[in-house]
Design a protein around this motif. Structure first.
Motif, PDB file in Angstrom:
ATOM      1  N   GLU A 115     -17.927  -7.556  -6.674  1.00  0.00           N
ATOM      2  CA  GLU A 115     -18.350  -8.494  -7.704  1.00  0.00           C
ATOM      3  C   GLU A 115     -17.289  -9.580  -7.792  1.00  0.00           C
ATOM      4  OE1 GLU A 115     -18.859  -6.028 -11.206  1.00  0.00           O
ATOM      5  OE2 GLU A 115     -20.980  -5.747 -10.712  1.00  0.00           O
ATOM      6  N   LEU A 116     -17.690 -10.817  -7.591  1.00  0.00           N
ATOM      7  CA  LEU A 116     -16.780 -11.948  -7.691  1.00  0.00           C
ATOM      8  C   LEU A 116     -16.896 -12.497  -9.107  1.00  0.00           C
ATOM      9  CD1 LEU A 116     -17.509 -13.677  -4.271  1.00  0.00           C
ATOM     10  CD2 LEU A 116     -15.918 -11.837  -4.803  1.00  0.00           C
ATOM     11  N   LYS A 117     -15.790 -12.439  -9.852  1.00  0.00           N
ATOM     12  CA  LYS A 117     -15.804 -12.766 -11.279  1.00  0.00           C
ATOM     13  C   LYS A 117     -15.128 -14.097 -11.557  1.00  0.00           C
ATOM     14  CE  LYS A 117     -15.939  -7.905 -12.448  1.00  0.00           C
ATOM     15  NZ  LYS A 117     -15.375  -6.825 -13.227  1.00  0.00           N
ATOM     16  N   SER A 118     -15.536 -14.697 -12.650  1.00  0.00           N
ATOM     17  CA  SER A 118     -14.995 -15.996 -13.048  1.00  0.00           C
ATOM     18  C   SER A 118     -13.537 -15.858 -13.484  1.00  0.00           C
ATOM     19  CB  SER A 118     -15.821 -16.579 -14.189  1.00  0.00           C
ATOM     20  OG  SER A 118     -15.244 -17.794 -14.628  1.00  0.00           O
ATOM     21  N   PRO A 119     -12.675 -16.729 -12.956  1.00  0.00           N
ATOM     22  CA  PRO A 119     -11.267 -16.681 -13.348  1.00  0.00           C
ATOM     23  C   PRO A 119     -10.984 -17.464 -14.636  1.00  0.00           C
ATOM     24  CG  PRO A 119     -11.575 -18.308 -11.630  1.00  0.00           C
ATOM     25  CD  PRO A 119     -12.914 -17.665 -11.854  1.00  0.00           C
ATOM     26  N   MET A 120     -12.018 -18.108 -15.194  1.00  0.00           N
ATOM     27  CA  MET A 120     -11.806 -18.953 -16.376  1.00  0.00           C
ATOM     28  C   MET A 120     -13.113 -19.168 -17.121  1.00  0.00           C
ATOM     29  SD  MET A 120     -11.485 -22.618 -14.400  1.00  0.00           S
ATOM     30  CE  MET A 120     -10.465 -21.965 -13.105  1.00  0.00           C
ATOM     31  N   VAL A 121     -12.986 -19.752 -18.304  1.00  0.00           N
ATOM     32  CA  VAL A 121     -14.144 -20.161 -19.094  1.00  0.00           C
ATOM     33  C   VAL A 121     -14.481 -21.591 -18.690  1.00  0.00           C
ATOM     34  CG1 VAL A 121     -14.977 -20.657 -21.429  1.00  0.00           C
ATOM     35  CG2 VAL A 121     -13.486 -18.694 -21.025  1.00  0.00           C
ATOM     36  N   GLY A 122     -15.755 -21.876 -18.512  1.00  0.00           N
ATOM     37  CA  GLY A 122     -16.142 -23.238 -18.164  1.00  0.00           C
ATOM     38  C   GLY A 122     -17.609 -23.340 -17.831  1.00  0.00           C
ATOM     39  N   VAL A 123     -18.012 -24.522 -17.406  1.00  0.00           N
ATOM     40  CA  VAL A 123     -19.391 -24.764 -16.981  1.00  0.00           C
ATOM     41  C   VAL A 123     -19.421 -24.657 -15.462  1.00  0.00           C
ATOM     42  CG1 VAL A 123     -21.281 -26.429 -16.910  1.00  0.00           C
ATOM     43  CG2 VAL A 123     -19.846 -26.259 -18.947  1.00  0.00           C
ATOM     44  N   VAL A 124     -20.372 -23.876 -14.952  1.00  0.00           N
ATOM     45  CA  VAL A 124     -20.438 -23.642 -13.508  1.00  0.00           C
ATOM     46  C   VAL A 124     -21.482 -24.556 -12.875  1.00  0.00           C
ATOM     47  CG1 VAL A 124     -22.135 -21.762 -13.614  1.00  0.00           C
ATOM     48  CG2 VAL A 124     -20.532 -21.841 -11.748  1.00  0.00           C
ATOM     49  N   TYR A 125     -21.155 -25.053 -11.710  1.00  0.00           N
ATOM     50  CA  TYR A 125     -22.079 -25.886 -10.934  1.00  0.00           C
ATOM     51  C   TYR A 125     -22.273 -25.214  -9.576  1.00  0.00           C
ATOM     52  CZ  TYR A 125     -21.016 -29.294 -14.540  1.00  0.00           C
ATOM     53  OH  TYR A 125     -20.857 -29.908 -15.750  1.00  0.00           O
ATOM     54  N   THR A 126     -23.521 -24.947  -9.231  1.00  0.00           N
ATOM     55  CA  THR A 126     -23.819 -24.236  -7.987  1.00  0.00           C
ATOM     56  C   THR A 126     -24.045 -25.170  -6.803  1.00  0.00           C
ATOM     57  OG1 THR A 126     -26.158 -24.173  -8.584  1.00  0.00           O
ATOM     58  CG2 THR A 126     -24.815 -22.266  -9.227  1.00  0.00           C
ATOM     59  N   ALA A 127     -24.012 -26.476  -7.052  1.00  0.00           N
ATOM     60  CA  ALA A 127     -24.214 -27.471  -5.995  1.00  0.00           C
ATOM     61  C   ALA A 127     -23.151 -28.562  -6.149  1.00  0.00           C
ATOM     62  CB  ALA A 127     -25.609 -28.076  -6.080  1.00  0.00           C
ATOM     63  N   PRO A 128     -22.830 -29.276  -5.065  1.00  0.00           N
ATOM     64  CA  PRO A 128     -21.789 -30.299  -5.145  1.00  0.00           C
ATOM     65  C   PRO A 128     -22.158 -31.490  -6.035  1.00  0.00           C
ATOM     66  CG  PRO A 128     -22.776 -30.261  -2.949  1.00  0.00           C
ATOM     67  CD  PRO A 128     -23.346 -29.108  -3.705  1.00  0.00           C
ATOM     68  N   GLU A 129     -23.453 -31.752  -6.207  1.00  0.00           N
ATOM     69  CA  GLU A 129     -23.908 -32.835  -7.081  1.00  0.00           C
ATOM     70  C   GLU A 129     -25.338 -32.545  -7.515  1.00  0.00           C
ATOM     71  OE1 GLU A 129     -25.375 -36.145  -3.884  1.00  0.00           O
ATOM     72  OE2 GLU A 129     -23.223 -36.016  -4.252  1.00  0.00           O
TER      73      GLU A 129
END
Length: 161
Positions: free
Chosen positions: A87-101
């Motif tokens: 399981e790859l987990k988030s290292p921080m709190v934030g908004v995630v973007y699954t694409a470059p733009e």
């Protein structure tokens, strides 16, 4: 895997509480497969009466199929060992973007082969764009996030083998 009545009962309870129609567990050469009957199908069990004269009934043995390895894999397909899943987990709190733009193809999709250091997503934290990269070579099994979703520290982002 130790297969005993307790394990089978726990799997049956899991099926009932999660409203699953089937459960299959494979570990090594041991395979346990539980399936519910179709809702319209009625299960009929033999009815035994009490014999006259106080005779005893013969002991009843449950019909349990042997736990033999099965091979229902189509040729050319690859079996995934979920015991090696990470399981790859988030290292921080934030908004995630699954694409470059916006509107672009996502960095990865389920089934994508990735190399160590390859960008999997971007996490925006405090107006900084942080690339989240693959820690090792592998295959993405599942993407547990949506584009522009707020993620928490330690939240699972991807599952890979």
């Amino acid at each position: 895997m130790k297969t005993d009545l307790d394990t089978i009962e726990r799997l049956a309870t899991l099926m009932e509480t999660a409203n699953l129609s089937s459960v299959e567990i494979c570990e090594g050469e041991t395979r346990i497969s539980l399936k519910r009957p179709e809702p319209a199908a009625a299960i009929s069990a033999p009815v035994y009466g009490i014999p006259a004269g106080g005779a005893t009934l013969p002991p009843v043995q449950a019909a349990v199929p042997p736990l033999a390895p099965t091979s229902s894999v189509e040729e050319g397909s690859q079996v995934v060992d979920f015991n090696d899943m990470k399981e790859l987990k988030s290292p921080m709190v934030g908004v995630v973007y699954t694409a470059p733009e916006p509107g672009a193809e996502p960095f990865v999709k389920p089934g994508s082969r990735v190399k160590k250091g390859q960008v999997l997503c971007i996490i925006e934290a405090m107006k900084l764009m942080n690339e989240y990269t693959a820690p090792e070579d592998g295959e993405i099994l599942d993407i547990c996030i949506q584009n522009e979703e707020l993620v928490e520290f330690g939240q699972v982002l991807f599952k890979m083998v």
